[in-house]
Scaffold this motif. Structure first.
Motif, mmCIF file in Angstrom:
data_model
loop_
_atom_site.group_PDB
_atom_site.id
_atom_site.type_symbol
_atom_site.label_atom_id
_atom_site.label_comp_id
_atom_site.label_asym_id
_atom_site.label_seq_id
_atom_site.Cartn_x
_atom_site.Cartn_y
_atom_site.Cartn_z
ATOM 1 N N VAL A 190 0.854 -1.200 0.000
ATOM 2 C CA VAL A 190 0.000 0.000 0.000
ATOM 3 C C VAL A 190 0.883 1.240 0.000
ATOM 4 O O VAL A 190 0.654 2.178 -0.772
ATOM 5 N N GLU A 191 1.922 1.232 0.832
ATOM 6 C CA GLU A 191 2.837 2.377 0.903
ATOM 7 C C GLU A 191 3.517 2.593 -0.456
ATOM 8 O O GLU A 191 3.636 3.730 -0.919
ATOM 9 N N HIS A 192 3.940 1.512 -1.088
ATOM 10 C CA HIS A 192 4.556 1.594 -2.412
ATOM 11 C C HIS A 192 3.582 2.240 -3.407
ATOM 12 O O HIS A 192 3.950 3.143 -4.161
ATOM 13 N N LEU A 193 2.338 1.794 -3.396
ATOM 14 C CA LEU A 193 1.353 2.338 -4.333
ATOM 15 C C LEU A 193 1.065 3.807 -4.054
ATOM 16 O O LEU A 193 0.890 4.600 -4.983
ATOM 17 N N GLU A 194 1.022 4.180 -2.770
ATOM 18 C CA GLU A 194 0.787 5.591 -2.432
ATOM 19 C C GLU A 194 1.902 6.470 -3.002
ATOM 20 O O GLU A 194 1.639 7.559 -3.521
ATOM 21 N N LEU A 195 3.138 5.977 -2.909
ATOM 22 C CA LEU A 195 4.270 6.716 -3.486
ATOM 23 C C LEU A 195 4.147 6.786 -5.006
ATOM 24 O O LEU A 195 4.423 7.822 -5.620
ATOM 25 N N MET A 196 3.731 5.682 -5.613
ATOM 26 C CA MET A 196 3.662 5.619 -7.069
ATOM 27 C C MET A 196 2.566 6.514 -7.639
ATOM 28 O O MET A 196 2.786 7.210 -8.624
ATOM 29 N N VAL A 197 1.378 6.515 -7.037
ATOM 30 C CA VAL A 197 0.294 7.338 -7.606
ATOM 31 C C VAL A 197 0.591 8.833 -7.460
ATOM 32 O O VAL A 197 0.033 9.635 -8.201
ATOM 33 N N ALA A 198 1.489 9.187 -6.558
ATOM 34 C CA ALA A 198 1.846 10.596 -6.370
ATOM 35 C C ALA A 198 2.833 11.091 -7.425
ATOM 36 O O ALA A 198 3.045 12.298 -7.549
ATOM 37 N N LYS A 199 3.409 10.180 -8.198
ATOM 38 C CA LYS A 199 4.389 10.570 -9.225
ATOM 39 C C LYS A 199 3.706 11.416 -10.296
ATOM 40 O O LYS A 199 2.527 11.237 -10.595
ATOM 41 N N ASP A 200 4.482 12.309 -10.899
ATOM 42 C CA ASP A 200 3.909 13.233 -11.880
ATOM 43 C C ASP A 200 4.226 12.845 -13.327
ATOM 44 O O ASP A 200 3.954 13.618 -14.245
ATOM 45 N N TYR A 201 4.768 11.658 -13.539
ATOM 46 C CA TYR A 201 5.161 11.279 -14.901
ATOM 47 C C TYR A 201 4.167 10.366 -15.611
ATOM 48 O O TYR A 201 4.392 9.981 -16.743
ATOM 49 N N TRP A 202 3.076 10.046 -14.971
ATOM 50 C CA TRP A 202 2.097 9.160 -15.609
ATOM 51 C C TRP A 202 1.485 9.850 -16.822
ATOM 52 O O TRP A 202 1.269 11.054 -16.830
ATOM 53 N N THR A 203 1.183 9.073 -17.828
ATOM 54 C CA THR A 203 0.561 9.623 -19.029
ATOM 55 C C THR A 203 -0.832 9.029 -19.184
ATOM 56 O O THR A 203 -1.779 9.547 -18.623
ATOM 57 N N THR A 204 -0.956 7.912 -19.892
ATOM 58 C CA THR A 204 -2.271 7.325 -20.129
ATOM 59 C C THR A 204 -2.539 6.102 -19.247
ATOM 60 O O THR A 204 -3.546 5.423 -19.427
ATOM 61 N N GLU A 205 -1.657 5.839 -18.291
ATOM 62 C CA GLU A 205 -1.834 4.663 -17.432
ATOM 63 C C GLU A 205 -3.095 4.814 -16.575
ATOM 64 O O GLU A 205 -3.396 5.901 -16.091
#
Length: 72
Positions: A44-59
């Motif tokens: 869960v902690e890993h996912l929280e860090l990942m969704v906060a990233k600003d490089y996502w495009t169409t994912e």
């Protein structure tokens, strides 16, 4: 802002989906031991860090957010 290649973004998204799978499988168990509970929390902690990233495009981040909610 992080600048990643398309391949790096895909790799990070794949790793995040692996965390979704781990959370989903462990939450499906009738009961979890301490290690399994800690594994859910780490993922869960890993996912929280990942969704906060600003490089996502169409994912599609919906499965990531759903796993965060389910695992919290």
């Amino acid at each position: 802002m992080e600048t990643l290649t398309t391949e790096q973004i895909a790799q990070n998204y794949s790793a995040a989906l692996d965390s979704v799978t781990v959370i989903t499988e462990l939450l499906a168990l009738d009961s979890r031991d301490e290690d399994q509970t800690e594994t859910v929390a780490r993922n869960v902690e890993h996912l929280e860090l990942m969704v906060a990233k600003d490089y996502w495009t169409t994912e599609d981040l919906a499965p990531l957010n759903a796993a965060i909610t389910a695992g919290s």
